[in-house]
Design a protein around this motif. Sequence first.
Motif, PDB file in Angstrom:
ATOM      1  N   PRO A  21      56.745  26.114  86.915  1.00  0.00           N
ATOM      2  CA  PRO A  21      56.958  27.374  87.655  1.00  0.00           C
ATOM      3  C   PRO A  21      55.948  28.453  87.275  1.00  0.00           C
ATOM      4  O   PRO A  21      55.396  29.139  88.144  1.00  0.00           O
ATOM      5  N   THR A  22      55.693  28.597  85.966  1.00  0.00           N
ATOM      6  CA  THR A  22      54.710  29.588  85.502  1.00  0.00           C
ATOM      7  C   THR A  22      53.319  29.218  85.972  1.00  0.00           C
ATOM      8  O   THR A  22      52.552  30.075  86.442  1.00  0.00           O
ATOM      9  N   LEU A  23      52.978  27.948  85.859  1.00  0.00           N
ATOM     10  CA  LEU A  23      51.661  27.485  86.257  1.00  0.00           C
ATOM     11  C   LEU A  23      51.386  27.799  87.722  1.00  0.00           C
ATOM     12  O   LEU A  23      50.332  28.358  88.060  1.00  0.00           O
ATOM     13  N   PHE A  24      52.316  27.484  88.603  1.00  0.00           N
ATOM     14  CA  PHE A  24      52.066  27.674  90.031  1.00  0.00           C
ATOM     15  C   PHE A  24      52.052  29.147  90.416  1.00  0.00           C
ATOM     16  O   PHE A  24      51.315  29.549  91.326  1.00  0.00           O
ATOM     17  N   ARG A  25      52.835  29.978  89.725  1.00  0.00           N
ATOM     18  CA  ARG A  25      52.748  31.422  89.985  1.00  0.00           C
ATOM     19  C   ARG A  25      51.365  31.946  89.605  1.00  0.00           C
ATOM     20  O   ARG A  25      50.765  32.738  90.342  1.00  0.00           O
ATOM     21  N   LEU A  26      50.864  31.486  88.487  1.00  0.00           N
ATOM     22  CA  LEU A  26      49.541  31.938  88.053  1.00  0.00           C
ATOM     23  C   LEU A  26      48.432  31.392  88.961  1.00  0.00           C
ATOM     24  O   LEU A  26      47.474  32.104  89.286  1.00  0.00           O
ATOM     25  N   LEU A  27      48.575  30.159  89.390  1.00  0.00           N
ATOM     26  CA  LEU A  27      47.584  29.595  90.310  1.00  0.00           C
ATOM     27  C   LEU A  27      47.568  30.359  91.621  1.00  0.00           C
ATOM     28  O   LEU A  27      46.494  30.636  92.188  1.00  0.00           O
ATOM     29  N   ASP A  28      48.742  30.740  92.113  1.00  0.00           N
ATOM     30  CA  ASP A  28      48.822  31.526  93.350  1.00  0.00           C
ATOM     31  C   ASP A  28      48.167  32.896  93.166  1.00  0.00           C
ATOM     32  O   ASP A  28      47.437  33.381  94.052  1.00  0.00           O
ATOM     33  N   THR A  29      48.402  33.520  92.012  1.00  0.00           N
ATOM     34  CA  THR A  29      47.828  34.842  91.750  1.00  0.00           C
ATOM     35  C   THR A  29      46.312  34.771  91.640  1.00  0.00           C
ATOM     36  O   THR A  29      45.595  35.581  92.238  1.00  0.00           O
ATOM     37  N   LEU A  30      45.818  33.800  90.889  1.00  0.00           N
ATOM     38  CA  LEU A  30      44.369  33.645  90.737  1.00  0.00           C
ATOM     39  C   LEU A  30      43.704  33.314  92.065  1.00  0.00           C
ATOM     40  O   LEU A  30      42.594  33.776  92.354  1.00  0.00           O
ATOM     41  N   SER A  31      44.391  32.538  92.894  1.00  0.00           N
ATOM     42  CA  SER A  31      43.859  32.210  94.220  1.00  0.00           C
ATOM     43  C   SER A  31      43.820  33.443  95.112  1.00  0.00           C
ATOM     44  O   SER A  31      42.860  33.658  95.866  1.00  0.00           O
ATOM     45  N   GLU A  32      44.862  34.263  95.032  1.00  0.00           N
ATOM     46  CA  GLU A  32      44.939  35.478  95.851  1.00  0.00           C
ATOM     47  C   GLU A  32      43.760  36.409  95.560  1.00  0.00           C
ATOM     48  O   GLU A  32      43.242  37.072  96.451  1.00  0.00           O
TER      49      GLU A  32
END
Length: 264
Positions: free
Chosen positions: A47-58
């Motif tokens: 869950p933490t990983l995918f939130r961070l991946l989404d933020t970095l992608s944004e």
Amino acid sequence: MSTSETPDESKLVSALARGINILNCFSPVQYELSAKEIGEKTGLPKPTLFRLLDTLSEYGLIRYSDRLSKFVPGAGLLNLSAPVLQRMTIRQIARPLMQELANHISGQVQLVMGSKSKMCYVEIAQGANSKIYRPEVGVRMSISKTSTGRAYINSIPPEFRERYLTDLEKKYPGQRAWFEERLQDAANDLEKLGFCRGHRDFHREIDAIAVPLRKPIDNEYWMFAASVPVYSEESKHIDEDIAPRLITLVRTVESSLGNPNYSI
């Protein structure tokens, strides 16, 4: 913070630190990573990983490639690097001098910056007839196996050098004694000759020498290096031709920086 000490995690913003750890998973040899691979490298829960991946992608720092089905570094990182390179006035001063020398020796001349336990290429001049592989600006280089690295470690304060050696021994048991011998050789070369010799530790086919700036710039240490193939005619004239020219280049740059502290 010292040359090689570990950050005090109590002072860090955990989410930001985790995001930076994700970005640090990418390298010149691993620039395509799946979410699973990033998770394995960072140890982050999904869950933490995918939130961070989404933020970095944004923010464009990474992006997901449908073609590769993997994450790759984003253009946002390139945008962030531009101000870093721009503020390094030493690059603009050194570039034409480096190119002139690279053409003369039919080899490669490098400007390398060292900070803490890392060194990276900041400027690279390739001679017109050079056959040496040309790395990209920003790529890290070995400290222990290059003349440039030995010039760097000999330039930093003794307490930082000791911390680097301690960390080296922890990561690679038995390497400290070997590296200390290389450092002493480099120190002797710097004192007697004004440059560090390479020992072909990193590339057997390349002869290299390095000359450090005598003072750091804003706690960053700078080294110039010249490399030629061992089979080339130029390799036979390192001491009497290449080394004096490289030393003159470095002293010219120091003079052009304008004052003893090289405030640029």
